[in-house]
Design a protein around this motif. Structure first.
Motif, PDB file in Angstrom:
ATOM      1  N   PRO A 970       0.653  -1.119   0.044  1.00 65.02           N
ATOM      2  CA  PRO A 970      -0.037   0.058  -0.076  1.00 65.02           C
ATOM      3  C   PRO A 970       0.937   1.356   0.162  1.00 65.02           C
ATOM      4  O   PRO A 970       2.051   1.146   0.569  1.00 65.02           O
ATOM      5  CB  PRO A 970      -0.866  -0.164   1.346  1.00 65.02           C
ATOM      6  CG  PRO A 970      -0.699  -1.457   1.627  1.00 65.02           C
ATOM      7  CD  PRO A 970       0.327  -2.056   1.097  1.00 65.02           C
ATOM      8  N   SER A 971       0.440   2.216  -0.784  1.00 65.59           N
ATOM      9  CA  SER A 971       1.100   3.637  -0.676  1.00 65.59           C
ATOM     10  C   SER A 971       1.114   4.240   0.774  1.00 65.59           C
ATOM     11  O   SER A 971       1.843   4.941   1.065  1.00 65.59           O
ATOM     12  CB  SER A 971       0.545   4.491  -1.677  1.00 65.59           C
ATOM     13  OG  SER A 971      -0.785   4.668  -1.612  1.00 65.59           O
ATOM     14  N   HIS A 972       0.055   3.976   1.425  1.00 60.36           N
ATOM     15  CA  HIS A 972      -0.106   4.397   2.782  1.00 60.36           C
ATOM     16  C   HIS A 972      -0.563   3.342   3.632  1.00 60.36           C
ATOM     17  O   HIS A 972      -1.706   2.885   3.967  1.00 60.36           O
ATOM     18  CB  HIS A 972      -1.390   5.447   2.723  1.00 60.36           C
ATOM     19  CG  HIS A 972      -1.034   6.674   1.857  1.00 60.36           C
ATOM     20  ND1 HIS A 972      -0.367   7.668   2.050  1.00 60.36           N
ATOM     21  CD2 HIS A 972      -1.599   7.076   0.662  1.00 60.36           C
ATOM     22  CE1 HIS A 972      -0.056   8.469   1.112  1.00 60.36           C
ATOM     23  NE2 HIS A 972      -1.225   8.356   0.245  1.00 60.36           N
ATOM     24  N   PRO A 973       0.522   2.863   4.281  1.00 59.21           N
ATOM     25  CA  PRO A 973       0.544   1.536   5.338  1.00 59.21           C
ATOM     26  C   PRO A 973      -0.518   2.013   6.547  1.00 59.21           C
ATOM     27  O   PRO A 973      -0.998   1.031   6.967  1.00 59.21           O
ATOM     28  CB  PRO A 973       1.736   1.154   5.357  1.00 59.21           C
ATOM     29  CG  PRO A 973       2.780   2.190   5.146  1.00 59.21           C
ATOM     30  CD  PRO A 973       1.942   3.186   3.990  1.00 59.21           C
ATOM     31  N   ASN A 974      -0.291   3.331   6.691  1.00 62.58           N
ATOM     32  CA  ASN A 974      -0.862   3.880   8.172  1.00 62.58           C
ATOM     33  C   ASN A 974      -0.455   2.921   9.159  1.00 62.58           C
ATOM     34  O   ASN A 974      -1.337   2.915  10.100  1.00 62.58           O
ATOM     35  CB  ASN A 974      -2.314   3.962   7.717  1.00 62.58           C
ATOM     36  CG  ASN A 974      -2.677   4.921   6.766  1.00 62.58           C
ATOM     37  OD1 ASN A 974      -2.001   5.606   6.614  1.00 62.58           O
ATOM     38  ND2 ASN A 974      -3.861   4.753   6.085  1.00 62.58           N
ATOM     39  N   GLY A 975       0.752   2.492   9.192  1.00 62.90           N
ATOM     40  CA  GLY A 975       1.080   1.618  10.355  1.00 62.90           C
ATOM     41  C   GLY A 975       1.976   0.410  10.088  1.00 62.90           C
ATOM     42  O   GLY A 975       2.562   0.427   8.843  1.00 62.90           O
ATOM     43  N   VAL A 976       2.245  -0.495  10.872  1.00 62.26           N
ATOM     44  CA  VAL A 976       3.040  -1.577  10.540  1.00 62.26           C
ATOM     45  C   VAL A 976       2.042  -2.777   9.745  1.00 62.26           C
ATOM     46  O   VAL A 976       1.113  -3.077  10.767  1.00 62.26           O
ATOM     47  CB  VAL A 976       3.669  -2.374  11.918  1.00 62.26           C
ATOM     48  CG1 VAL A 976       4.608  -3.158  11.724  1.00 62.26           C
ATOM     49  CG2 VAL A 976       4.567  -0.962  12.350  1.00 62.26           C
ATOM     50  N   LEU A 977       2.386  -3.083   8.793  1.00 64.67           N
ATOM     51  CA  LEU A 977       1.534  -4.239   8.206  1.00 64.67           C
ATOM     52  C   LEU A 977       2.108  -5.737   8.693  1.00 64.67           C
ATOM     53  O   LEU A 977       3.003  -5.926   8.994  1.00 64.67           O
ATOM     54  CB  LEU A 977       1.981  -4.564   6.686  1.00 64.67           C
ATOM     55  CG  LEU A 977       1.717  -3.274   5.738  1.00 64.67           C
ATOM     56  CD1 LEU A 977       2.070  -3.527   4.372  1.00 64.67           C
ATOM     57  CD2 LEU A 977       0.135  -2.865   5.977  1.00 64.67           C
ATOM     58  N   THR A 978       0.772  -6.245   9.206  1.00 65.75           N
ATOM     59  CA  THR A 978       0.913  -7.531   9.811  1.00 65.75           C
ATOM     60  C   THR A 978       0.697  -8.716   8.945  1.00 65.75           C
ATOM     61  O   THR A 978       1.312  -9.844   9.140  1.00 65.75           O
ATOM     62  CB  THR A 978      -0.158  -7.582  10.906  1.00 65.75           C
ATOM     63  OG1 THR A 978      -1.575  -7.366  10.336  1.00 65.75           O
ATOM     64  CG2 THR A 978      -0.028  -6.518  11.945  1.00 65.75           C
TER      65      THR A 978
END
Length: 1198
Positions: A970-978
């Motif tokens: 994602p261009s905007h992960p908005n956090g840590v991807l799980t």
């Protein structure tokens, strides 16, 4: 939010006073419900502090009080106990403290002069009245005196003294003659405030022998009279005759005529004087001058303007009065006496003092044992009043000690009160000009709640209107009130309802479902009480068919219809009105259920008719007009607008008025109702006509009011019921004389454009308003809060003036006065403006950030000092930006966002933030000039959010049973991807979706291969990322696995097979041979057997066919001659049963070829593809009679 105190129309009269607030709680004295409650005394009525009595009547000194048990009364006189039992003339009314002193039978009023005070006492405390000063009124006689006749020369000044006797209250003075006729007064002759009669200069007509001063004493309704004064005014000629006859006895120094002289003041004396007045009274300032000619008096306030709505001029402007005077009216007032020979000034320095007045009077307290409370007594005055406290009429310093009471100046604080704390407290605020006395009790009660509203009251309300349900209550401690609907309902809250402090429940918009039973519950720590009321909702009354406007002829009939729809349980009353009054008492007017009928209509019947429908809960109305016209004659006359008036003439030409006369034109069968007069100002606005006046259609003359310095010409238009005539010819021109302006410029403003200037602007007067030549403006200004004098300049032909060198953002008082060559306009009122603004100097401090969620933050800051704003505070502006890596900062500038919060707000919300990001912000104050310095940067971090969709999703390397997926994060992960979630399902040939499969993929992957899929199958994929907060948006894609090669090898295209190609070549060769044979046979001249058979057996049904029907082309044999010329249709195929079918005439290989897409190009060549076989259904009429062609030949071959 403050609660509204609103009572419905159905309020039960049981309630005497509700307990809304602890600080003003009273015990309702209703004997049926609260007969067992006690209450300290409260004074309800008393005589005025300064009580002047009529000595001819009995003395009544009032003192009424309430309380439970009922209070007993006692009196003091001149500070000592007044024993009424010892005086047979004094009695006290039963159940009251009012004294009645019987002086009519015996005794004198003077005996009972003194200072009286009443005390009302019961077991809970004692309340006291004001000190009532009792004095009898007095109307003494004038002392006997001998008044010598007065003789004066024409033009001298004179003061006739009155000097009335001192009475109580002071007498009202007026001057009359022997016939009790008031003496005429004017600017020359007037009565002063002291009662003296002042003559600025005397005239021979002032000669009379009965100048009498009267004093009226209103309290005793008596009038006392002074001895008449004789005045003789003689001219110079009479004086010379007197001197000649009495050379040895004259009181004159010479016989010279009185010369004109400048003014001098008769009162007050000197150049300055002092005046003191009390706040709230009427300030009266007087200046009376003598002089010849008679002076005129003007008033100004030296350091300000006179209050507009409180200033009045009396006695021909010799007296200035200001009502409701306050401390702001203190200052220097100047009166100016002016005549043609000069002017004289007198300054009166006014000081306004103030007797004590309430800021916050103490209020009664009802407390329960153990509670706390406060009595506050705040008053103001000039000088500042002294505050003293008494308890039960005794100064607190010597009253019994109460441990629950603590006194701090104007406040008494109570803590942990007990029943013995009940008492009545008195607050006394006094200074040298008077005093205030207030009683306030502290009543300690322990009472469970009681509902005072009657049970089971039925409220009826119209739908969509407010409903107010009452619940009057009492209790100590103060009960809490809750409302419930139905038997098992929850407590009603203020999201839909309004709960008032007095217990009333308000339903702002009552709907049908609001009906039902409501229960009011009152609770305190001592118990609970409840009461039920009922609510019914009724449909509103509506007029569904309204009366309509009607135009009828005189003598005919008219009908108005009014249909009303209402609630079935309400009975409406329908009433018809004419012009908002009752219908005429005339049998021509008849009313049935829905109609008003008027027969034999007359001119008087015209007007507005109103249908009003009323129920016990609501009312509606609708109106319509009736216009009565004359019957149409036969033949009908031509109605038209009037002809224009003519013969305009101007007469009685004065400075400010003129009379205009005209002759009306023909009314064209409709009476003229009015004339409209317009004027043109040829000097200032040539060619533009303005409305001047309107007069009745019966008038042919108008007296017109004119303005100065206008070159008038007039025209007149006539109007009837049809319309307005064209204007008449213009009258002759009339130029009025110039005068000083009678108005000043409007829209005066003072706004600075730079930090050191003040730009004064105004709306200039137009030429019509100038009243004369040489229009200019006097611009004046001074600082509002300073002691500077006014600075003035005179300008012309502009509407703006710039004052330079001003301090930054300082309030100024501004005046713009118009003047011309004749004089000045009236003194204008001052308006306030400000010099220019500068940038704010101080940044907001104490900036705090509260992160609300991943996309929203709340910012707080402390306001800056108003002085540092240096302008009009417009608001605060927040700059905020997202922190970026050093590589990104090198590529572009940091993008800052701005939010502005209007006014003096000290907090705001930042929406639309990026989750899981570092932000920095600062705050700046904004004024009209711009922004101030930024506050210290504050950094904050937003928490994680859900991610955006993966940037891309591609399917690569498809095989028989596998597909490989590749994606970008994602261009905007908005956090840590799980992790990633992949969901997919097959799609069959009918686009139906198969079962859905879920698959979790680690967050560090960007490629994944799906195996064990079905071959040659379409799949739909749903793919999204996840953080610890949740799932993000998904991206979708579709892909197909490859075909099985073994099966594909069995599917061979027939068009590529050798045997098929050979067969088609043989068919083509055979067709070619047949075509050659047909051409050879035709060239030998033979006819087809078909043709011969047609000639021998012609079908009569075919003969009538038209040649020009355009359906077929022409057919002709090569051997036919003129007699054998019978056209047949091109392309026709005649079947053996002699019928023709149109659908069989369309030649096409589509029905015959093996391919489904066979068609012809424009050149006749066949195009298409063989992709399967199709059985040709048998068709009739395949035979053809036209010349062979490749196409027909193929049709015949099959």
């Amino acid at each position: 939010m403050p609660k509204k105190k609103h009572f419905s129309a159905g309020r039960v009269p049981l309630i005497l006073f509700l307990c809304q607030m602890i600080s003003a709680l009273d015990v309702p004295l209703d004997s049926k419900l609260l007969g067992d409650l006690v209450q300290p005394p409260t004074i309800t009525q008393q005589s005025p502090k300064d009580y002047i009595i009529d000595p001819r009547e009995n003395i009544v000194i009032q003192c009424e009080a309430k309380g439970r048990p009922p209070p007993s009364f006692s009196w003091t006189r001149n500070g000592t106990h007044f024993d009424i039992d010892k005086d047979p003339l004094v009695t006290m009314k039963p159940g009251s403290g009012t004294l009645v002193i019987n002086i009519l039978s015996e005794g004198k009023a003077e005996t009972y002069e003194g200072v009286y005070q009443c005390t009302a006492r019961n077991e809970r405390g004692a309340a006291i009245s004001n000190n009532i000063v009792v004095r009898p009124s007095r109307s003494p006689l004038w002392t006997k005196e001998r008044l010598e006749p007065i003789t004066l020369r024409n033009g001298q000044s004179l003061v006739l003294p009155c000097r009335p006797p001192i009475g109580l209250p002071p007498a009202i003075i007026f001057w009359m003659d022997n016939s009790f006729q008031r003496l005429p007064q004017s600017e020359r002759v007037s009565q002063g405030l002291n009662g003296d009669l002042y003559f600025s200069n005397v005239l021979p007509e002032d000669t009379r022998e009965d100048y009498i001063c009267y004093a009226r004493f209103n309290h005793t309704q008596t009038i006392q009279q002074k001895q008449p004064i004789s005045l003789k005014v003689i001219s110079v000629d009479e004086l010379n005759d007197t001197i000649a006859a009495n050379l040895s006895d004259t009181e004159f120094y010479g016989a010279k005529p009185s010369k004109e002289r400048p003014p001098t003041f008769l009162t007050p004396e000197g150049n300055e004087s002092l005046k003191e007045e009390l706040r709230g009274n009427v300030l009266s300032l007087e200046c009376i001058a003598e002089g010849l000619p008679t002076p005129v008096i003007y008033w100004i306030k030296e350091d300000g303007t006179l209050p507009v709505n409180r200033t009045f001029y009396r006695n021909f402007k010799k007296t200035l009065q200001i009502t409701q005077v306050s401390e702001a009216d203190s200052g220097n007032y100047q009166c100016i006496a002016k005549n043609t020979l000069g002017a004289v000034h007198h300054t009166i320095s006014v000081t306004v003092k103030a007797a004590p007045y309430w800021i916050s009077a103490p209020q009664n307290l009802v407390l329960s044992p153990g509670e706390n409370g406060t009595l506050i007594c705040r008053a103001n005055g000039n000088p500042k009043p002294r505050i003293g406290w008494l308890t039960n009429g005794v100064p607190v310093e010597i009253a019994p000690d109460d441990p629950s009471r603590k006194i701090d100046g104007d406040t008494i604080m109570f803590s942990n009160v007990q029943e013995r704390s009940s008492a009545v407290y008195q607050c006394n605020a006094s200074n040298e000009y008077g005093y205030l006395l207030a009683n306030a009790f502290v009543n300690v009660l322990a009472e469970p709640p009681r509902i005072l509203t009657s049970a089971n009251i039925l409220y009826q309300v119209i739908a969509n209107r407010p409903a107010l349900l009452d619940c009057a209550f009492f209790g100590s401690p103060l009960p809490t009130i809750e409302w419930f609907k139905g038997t098992k309902g929850r407590a009603l809250h203020e999201d839909i309802y309004v709960l008032h402090d007095n217990g009333t429940l308000e339903i702002p918009v009552a709907q049908k479902d609001s009906a039902g039973t409501y229960t009011c519950v009152a609770r305190n720590k001592l118990g609970m009480a409840k009461n039920e009321v009922h609510l019914e909702i009724k449909d509103p009354t509506r007029i569904i068919k309204q009366p309509e406007y009607a135009v009828v002829q005189r003598g005919s009939k008219v009908s108005f219809e009014c249909k009303v729809k209402h609630d079935d349980t309400l009975i409406p009353t329908i009433m018809w009105l004419k012009d908002n009054g009752e219908l005429p008492n005339d049998e021509r007017f008849s009313v049935d259920k829905d109609h008003l009928v008027v027969t034999d209509v007359s001119d008087d019947d015209g007007g507005t008719y109103t249908c009003a429908a009323n129920t016990t809960l609501d009312s509606v109305s609708a109106s319509a007009g009736l216009r009565v016209v004359a019957p149409t004659p036969t033949p009908a006359p031509i109605y038209d607008v009037p002809n224009p008036p003519f013969d305009l003439e101007l007469t009685n030409q004065l400075d400010k008025s003129v009379q205009l006369t005209w002759t009306p034109g023909d009314d064209n069968n409709s009476p003229i109702t009015k004339f409209i007069i317009e004027y043109e100002d040829a000097m200032h606005e040539a060619g533009i006509w303005h409305h001047q006046a309107e007069v009745s259609g019966t008038q042919t003359t108008a007296q017109l009011t004119l303005s100065p310095y206008v070159n008038y010409s007039f025209r007149v238009m006539a109007e009837n019921s049809i319309g307005r005539s064209v204007p008449s010819e213009a009258s002759e021109q009339y130029l009025t004389k110039a005068a000083e302006p009678d108005q000043n410029p409007t829209s005066v403003e003072g706004i600075g454009t730079e930090p050191d200037n003040l730009v004064i602007t105004w709306k200039p007067l137009n030429g019509f308003q100038s009243n004369g030549p040489g229009l200019q403006y006097k611009v004046s200004w001074r600082q509002k809060d300073g002691d500077d004098e006014w600075t003035s300049v005179v300008v012309a032909n502009v509407s703006k003036y710039i004052v330079s060198g001003t301090p930054t953002f300082v309030p100024y008082l501004i005046k713009v006065q118009a003047l011309n060559d004749v004089g000045f306009a009236p003194e204008p009122a001052a308006v306030m403006g400000h010099s220019g603004e500068d940038l704010p100097m101080v940044a907001p401090g104490n900036v705090r950030v509260n992160v609300v969620n991943s996309t929203l933050a709340e910012v707080h800051w402390d306001p800056v000092p108003l002085k540092s704003v240096r302008g009009h505070l417009q608001g605060y502006r927040i700059y905020y930006w997202k922190a970026q890596s050093s590589s990104k900062r090198n590529r572009r500038h940091i993008e800052k966002k701005i939010l502005t919060f209007q006014g003096s707000k000290t907090h705001g919300m930042l929406p639309g933030l990026q989750p899981y990001s570092h932000y920095t912000l600062n705050v700046r104050v904004v004024n009209g000039k711009g922004e101030g310095p930024a506050s210290t940067d504050r950094a904050f971090h937003t928490p994680e959010g859900v991610p955006s969709a993966p940037s891309s999703l591609k399917i690569v390397n498809p095989t028989l049973d596998s597909l490989t997926l590749e994606w970008d994060p994602p261009s905007h992960p908005n956090g840590v991807l799980t992790e990633y979630t992949l969901r997919y399902q097959p799609i069959n040939s009918t686009h139906e979706l198969g079962p859905l499969v879920d698959l979790k993929i680690p967050a560090n992957k960007t490629r994944w291969t799906l195996k064990h899929l079905n071959f040659s199958t379409r799949y739909k994929f749903y793919f999204y990322a996840q953080t610890s907060v949740g799932s993000g948006s998904q991206i979708t894609e579709e892909a197909i696995t490859t075909v099985d090669e073994a099966m594909a090898s069995r599917q061979v295209d027939i068009a590529t097979q050798g045997w098929f190609i050979g067969l088609m070549c043989a068919v083509a060769l055979l067709i070619l041979i047949l075509l050659i044979v047909c051409f050879i046979r035709r060239n030998k001249g033979g006819k087809y057997p078909v043709k011969e058979k047609e000639d021998a057996h012609a079908d009569p049904e075919i003969q009538p066919m038209k040649e020009d029907d355009g359906t077929f082309g022409e057919y002709r044999s090569f051997e036919s001659d003129a007699e054998d010329h019978k056209p047949l249709k091109k392309g026709s195929r005649t079947p053996s049963d002699r019928t023709v079918k149109k659908e069989d005439s369309d030649d096409s290989l589509v029905d015959y070829g093996e391919g489904v897409n066979g068609q012809f190009n424009e050149d006749g060549s066949f195009i298409g593809q063989y992709s399967g076989k199709k059985e040709k259904e048998p068709a009739e009429g395949n035979e053809s009679s036209e010349a062979p062609s490749p196409v027909n030949a193929m049709n015949s071959f099959v």
